[in-house]
Design a protein around this motif. Structure first.
Motif, PDB file in Angstrom:
ATOM      1  N   TRP A   1      -6.860   0.523   2.890  1.00 37.64           N
ATOM      2  CA  TRP A   1      -7.963  -0.310   3.331  1.00 37.64           C
ATOM      3  C   TRP A   1      -9.012  -0.216   2.229  1.00 37.64           C
TER       4      TRP A   1
ATOM      5  N   ARG B   1     -12.435  -1.551  -0.036  1.00 43.65           N
ATOM      6  CA  ARG B   1     -13.689  -2.290  -0.036  1.00 43.65           C
ATOM      7  C   ARG B   1     -14.319  -2.168  -1.420  1.00 43.65           C
ATOM      8  N   HIS B   2     -14.693  -3.317  -1.995  1.00 42.75           N
ATOM      9  CA  HIS B   2     -15.360  -3.309  -3.295  1.00 42.75           C
ATOM     10  C   HIS B   2     -15.970  -4.683  -3.493  1.00 42.75           C
ATOM     11  N   PRO B   3     -16.981  -4.804  -4.364  1.00 38.44           N
ATOM     12  CA  PRO B   3     -17.492  -6.144  -4.613  1.00 38.44           C
ATOM     13  C   PRO B   3     -16.421  -6.948  -5.342  1.00 38.44           C
TER      14      PRO B   3
ATOM     15  N   VAL C   1     -14.178   1.668  -2.787  1.00 35.33           N
ATOM     16  CA  VAL C   1     -14.056   2.607  -1.677  1.00 35.33           C
ATOM     17  C   VAL C   1     -12.783   2.268  -0.928  1.00 35.33           C
ATOM     18  N   GLY C   2     -12.018   3.275  -0.525  1.00 30.12           N
ATOM     19  CA  GLY C   2     -10.776   2.979   0.181  1.00 30.12           C
ATOM     20  C   GLY C   2     -10.408   4.064   1.150  1.00 30.12           C
ATOM     21  N   ARG C   3      -9.452   3.723   1.964  1.00 36.90           N
ATOM     22  CA  ARG C   3      -8.999   4.670   2.968  1.00 36.90           C
ATOM     23  C   ARG C   3      -7.519   4.420   3.190  1.00 36.90           C
TER      24      ARG C   3
ATOM     25  N   GLU D   1     -11.297  12.430   5.548  1.00 34.52           N
ATOM     26  CA  GLU D   1     -11.086  11.200   6.309  1.00 34.52           C
ATOM     27  C   GLU D   1     -10.036  10.311   5.647  1.00 34.52           C
TER      28      GLU D   1
ATOM     29  N   GLY E   1     -10.052   9.241   2.733  1.00 35.16           N
ATOM     30  CA  GLY E   1     -10.727   8.197   1.977  1.00 35.16           C
ATOM     31  C   GLY E   1     -10.991   8.611   0.541  1.00 35.16           C
ATOM     32  N   PHE E   2     -11.395   7.645  -0.274  1.00 31.11           N
ATOM     33  CA  PHE E   2     -11.745   7.946  -1.654  1.00 31.11           C
ATOM     34  C   PHE E   2     -12.821   6.987  -2.146  1.00 31.11           C
ATOM     35  N   ILE E   3     -13.605   7.442  -3.115  1.00 29.59           N
ATOM     36  CA  ILE E   3     -14.606   6.603  -3.764  1.00 29.59           C
ATOM     37  C   ILE E   3     -14.379   6.745  -5.263  1.00 29.59           C
TER      38      ILE E   3
END
Ligand SMILES: Nc1ncnc2c1ncn2[C@@H]1O[C@H](COP(=O)(O)OP(=O)(O)OP(=O)(O)O)[C@@H](O)[C@H]1O
Ligand SMILES: [Mg+2]
Lengths: 123, 819
Positions: free
Chosen positions: B380, B382-384, B395-397, B429, B431-433
């Motif tokens: 999953w 998310r990024h611009p 950002v991802g998960r 969680e 997740g990663f950034i």
């Protein structure tokens, strides 16, 4: 648990865009966009650590809408100035102005002197 | 060429012309239609047997079979109006869907993929129902996902994307066929902010054409003694023909200095039809068009003033739309605003180009989604999608992170092999950034590599992500205030003008009457309104959330809490939801998201009423010795009403658009009349304000906290400033604030709640829910006897909730069932 903002007046303080974005009043426009963008992404994928932010009155809940609002507020130079004054007048403890990822969100650390410095009476 | 990367599609659905453009991450290309041009006339033809043709092909039939061709349907989007084309009836969005379908085919021909996702532009001042109808048209045309973007924002994005180091303000001026939009933008460090916009939904090239028709009719009357009128439906086809001929001449005059208009047998005359022959020069055109140009300049100046920007601070003025080709317009605008025009933009495709760029920033890849390999682990992300920042975050998960062989580490590498991240371990969680680095002004594709716990490579889905580096656009602001009409004819504002989108807000309201379970006559109405006024009836009703008795699990007594949530997406698409707090029932059917119809008779009646009010005001102005300024304003309203009269005439002759325009104007004039009324009432208002302030000051002094007193002083100071400026709205607001503070202090008095209780109890027979009200009064008497002030306060507040607003207020507030 987040402390509820006590009165409308104090809400202005805890809703300061700099606090919401976890930035200091010196942040550049690019930093604001980058940090805001990152927070939005984190909130969208549901990262727990993005769900709260620090204020002089303790941690508050952070939502995507608040982040977008904060970014919009800081884009307008005159409104930004006003928020800078508030954020500088009443800075959160040093370790709170760090970007997310470096603190634990649920340790409540209200800033003791905040109420008094605003001439507020605790009822 | 497009097999590898994403494709982003933008569509400008215009009143007169439509166009599309595609963006591949590097370049924006306009889409050509079958005739090889980038512009498709917004015309749909349906023949007797239901066959459909669109654009240039439809246009060919305009001359000899005009009834089978329909244009300008964009103006009627969101109305219930059925449009008759030959013998077929279609809703405006169905016709728009035909046009979109044709554009979709043209895109497929050009890039080899029928797009599923696209950005479609709408005028900035489009109201919610019009946006909803546009979305519906896209769905009908086969798009699975669309985002709406305001036209001026699109033009700005296209004009500014990759503009190097632009700093300062831009004005984007878009005069189209039927709408005028102007936006003020600020460019800073690669970011564009929409500072504000303004416009007129009923101003465009079309008004130039009608001005030309008016001019021609005067010539005809002078020369042939024949009076042609828009109110006479027998003249409609003649005027239609004349308008088309004059429009052609207008367009010709963008290239040459003189044009002739020839229409054989156009003029009906007792001695037999006569030819029309007219010469029209640049100078004629300038003179005829000037009033329309002047109106656009007024709007620009209003926008600049509202944002405290001086004309000489505007760095770029970009003209968009068909009339932008007119030398007369360019000259006029440059002179009137004192700003030089920016050159080098194609005014006709700029909007579509911007829409395609925006599709990239909204991550709307038009290609149908390819199925992922079954073994792949879902990420999953998310990024611009478009970023001005050279170092944005991804950002991802990992979904289902506890599965066997799920990834535990992630690495991103840019496809030019010159940058890669370190291996990043997932957090608790899953997740990663990752901060990534972009190449400037390029489409940056990153491959995502993953490893499991044992260090084995893992296939992930999606395997890549794309970020385009370039101008990035901040959230588009809302152009009109949106709220809920309350039974008291007030508006609870949910979203203010200028609010960044998307936005979502919830307020708690209370019902004013009981809605019985199962009853099909009981209905709780929650009217959604749009507009800048505090009084509901002056705003436009754009939708109603309805809670029918038949849908209820339990009866909802008067005074029940209802949490209403309104949500707006980036394109201004509205969803509404009501939660009945006690029974936990949710309603989200918005009935009639429609522009209310403007039937000629209703318009006529409203027009008469406004006329009468105007007469009253004239008399009152005389009685109260109002000054010249006041009288001048009365006369401005009178002139506006005259215009409305003409529009109603045209509506009678079959021009639906003129009807809509009349409706809008009547609302605005009504508001002006209200303001003038308020001015006449000013002395009474002042008297009340004085009384309220004195009362509040008394209680503040007695019981207010230091801080409250400070706020109180601020409010009374602001009230006194408002008094000096004679600003009634502000005065009421500030006095209201002061009064509330006074009230807060007042209720600290031991006698306050008992006396408020007695007042409420005295009015109890007016309550809608009598048994509940009497029960509350009994409770109150008990509390009074026990001297239990808290309970007494609760009782009084509940009583206030079920005491009614007046009938008149409710009717004006679109029958709202909430307070
Ligand atoms: N070369 C030209 N010179 C003068 N006017 C022109 C020219 N070309 C088109 N027009 C006029 O421009 C208008 C159409 O403009 P445009 O195509 O920008 O509108 P639109 O985008 O369809 O409308 P809207 O943006 O309001 O939905 C028409 O009134 C047409 O007569
Ligand atoms: Mg247009």
């Amino acid at each position: 648990m987040a402390t509820p903002p006590p009165t409308p007046g104090l809400r202005k303080l805890v809703r300061n865009p700099f606090f919401i974005l976890g930035l200091t009043p010196e942040a550049s426009r690019a930093q604001i966009e980058r940090e805001g963008q990152k927070l939005l992404s984190m909130l969208q994928v549901g990262f727990g650590e993005a769900s709260h932010y620090h204020t002089p009155l303790g941690p508050q809940r952070r939502t995507a809408e608040m982040v977008r609002h904060a970014m919009a507020e800081l884009r307008d130079p005159s409104r930004r100035l006003c928020h800078e004054v508030w954020a500088a007048y009443c800075p959160p403890p040093d370790d709170c102005a760090k970007p997310v990822g470096s603190h634990t969100p649920d340790q409540p650390d209200p800033w003791e002197g905040a109420f008094a410095s605003f001439g507020w009476r605790m009822s | 060429m497009h097999e590898s990367g994403p494709i982003y599609v933008g569509i400008d659905l215009g009143t007169t012309n439509s166009s599309a453009a595609v963006f591949d991450g590097e370049q924006v290309t306009p889409v050509r239609n079958a005739t090889g041009t980038a512009l498709t006339p917004s015309l749909v033809r349906i023949d007797g047997s239901g066959r459909i043709s669109v654009g240039h092909r439809a246009r060919k039939f305009l001359a000899h079979d005009p009834d089978s061709v329909r244009g300008e349907f964009k103006r009627l989007m969101g109305t219930r109006k059925g449009l008759t084309v030959a013998s077929n009836t279609r809703r405006p969005e169905e016709l728009a869907a035909e046009l979109l379908r044709a554009l979709r085919r043209d895109i497929e021909t050009q890039v080899g993929v029928a797009p599923d996702r696209a950005v479609i532009t709408v005028p900035a001042l489009f109201e919610l129902p019009q946006i909803a109808a546009t979305r519906e048209a896209a769905r009908l045309a086969g798009f699975t996902e669309v985002e709406m973007l305001q036209e001026p924002v699109a033009s700005a994005l296209a004009a500014g994307f990759r503009a190097d180091h632009s700093h300062g303000h831009w004005l984007v001026y878009d005069l189209g066929g039927g709408t005028f939009d102007v936006s003020l933008l600020a460019a800073r460090d690669g970011f564009v902010d929409v500072v504000g916009h303004d416009g007129d939904n009923f101003l465009g090239g079309r008004d130039l054409d009608w001005a030309l028709v008016q001019w021609a009719c005067e010539q005809i009357e002078r020369e042939h003694g024949v009076v042609l009128s828009r109110a006479n439906s027998a003249h409609t086809p003649i005027l239609g023909k004349l308008k088309r001929a004059l429009e052609d001449a207008k367009i010709e005059l963008s290239q040459v200095s003189e044009a002739s208009v020839v229409c054989p047998d156009l003029i009906p005359h007792p001695d037999g039809a006569r030819h029309l022959e007219l010469q029209i020069t640049q100078a004629d055109l300038e003179a005829i068009c000037e009033p329309v140009f002047a109106r656009t300049v007024d709007v620009c100046q209003r926008l600049l003033a509202a944002n405290r920007v001086r004309a000489n601070e505007v760095e770029r003025l970009v003209l968009v739309g068909g009339p932008a080709a007119m030398p007369a317009l360019k000259k006029y605008i440059e002179k009137a605003l004192g700003i030089e025009l920016a050159r080098g933009y194609d005014p006709m495709t700029l909007v579509a180009r911007g829409a395609a760029l925006f599709a990239a920033s909204a991550n709307l890849d038009a290609r149908p989604k390819a199925p992922a390999p079954a073994s792949a682990h879902r990420l999953w992300l998310r990024h611009p999608a478009v970023s001005a920042d050279l170092k944005p975050h991804v950002v991802g998960r990992v979904m289902r992170a506890d599965e066997q062989g799920a990834p535990t580490q992630i690495k991103l590498s840019r496809n030019d092999n010159n940058w890669e991240s370190a291996w990043v371990s997932l957090n608790q969680e899953a997740g990663f950034i990752v901060g990534v680095e972009l190449i400037a002004r390029r489409s940056n594709i990153f491959t995502i590599a993953a490893k499991d716990e044992a260090g084995n490579p893992v296939v992930v889905d999606p395997p890549t992500l794309t970020i385009v580096q370039g101008m990035s656009l901040s959230d588009p602001p809302l152009s009109r205030r949106i709220g809920i009409a309350l039974a008291s004819d007030r508006v609870q504002v949910y979203f203010d003008r200028g609010e960044p989108l998307p936005a979502r807000r919830t307020f708690r309201h209370h019902t004013v009457e009981t809605v019985a379970r199962g009853s099909d006559t009981c209905l709780l109405k929650i009217p959604i309104v749009q507009g800048e006024f505090d009084r509901a009836h002056l705003c436009r009703l754009v939708g109603t959330l309805e809670i029918p008795g038949t849908g209820l699990k339990t009866t909802v007594p008067a005074g029940s809490a209802v949490d209403v949530t309104l949500e707006l997406d980036r394109g201004g698409n509205l969803t509404a939801r009501a939660l009945l707090a006690d029974s936990d029932q949710v309603f989200d059917e918005v009935a009639h998201l429609l522009v209310p119809e403007a039937s000629v008779d209703v318009l006529e009646a409203t027009y008469q009423r406004s006329g009468n009010r105007l007469q009253e005001l004239r008399k009152a102005a005389f009685r109260h010795h109002q000054d010249g300024d006041f009288r001048q304003r009365v006369e401005t309203v009178a002139r506006g009403l005259d215009g409305v009269g003409r529009d109603i005439e045209a509506a009678r002759g079959g021009d639906d658009d003129a009807g809509l325009k009349a409706r809008r104007m009547l609302l605005e004039l009504d508001a002006q009349l209200e303001d003038l009324d308020a001015e006449i009432q000013w002395p009474a208002l002042l008297e009340e304000a004085k009384w309220k302030l004195a009362w509040a000051a008394h209680w503040q002094q007695k019981y207010g906290s230091e801080h409250e007193q400070r706020l109180f002083n601020d409010a009374s100071m602001a009230a006194s400033k408002a008094r000096e400026r004679r600003d009634a709205v502000e005065l009421e607001r500030q006095v209201g604030l002061a009064y509330d503070l006074g009230f807060n202090a007042f209720v600290r008095d031991p006698q306050a709640w008992p006396s408020l209780f007695e007042q409420a109890a005295a009015a109890v027979d007016n309550a809608r829910d009598l048994p509940a009200a009497h029960a509350l009064v009994a409770d109150g008497r008990d509390a009074l006897a026990r001297e239990d002030r808290r309970s007494l306060e609760r009782v009084v507040r509940k009583l206030w909730n079920i005491l009614p607003a007046t009938h008149k207020q409710r009717r004006q507030a679109f029958e709202s069932g909430l307070r």
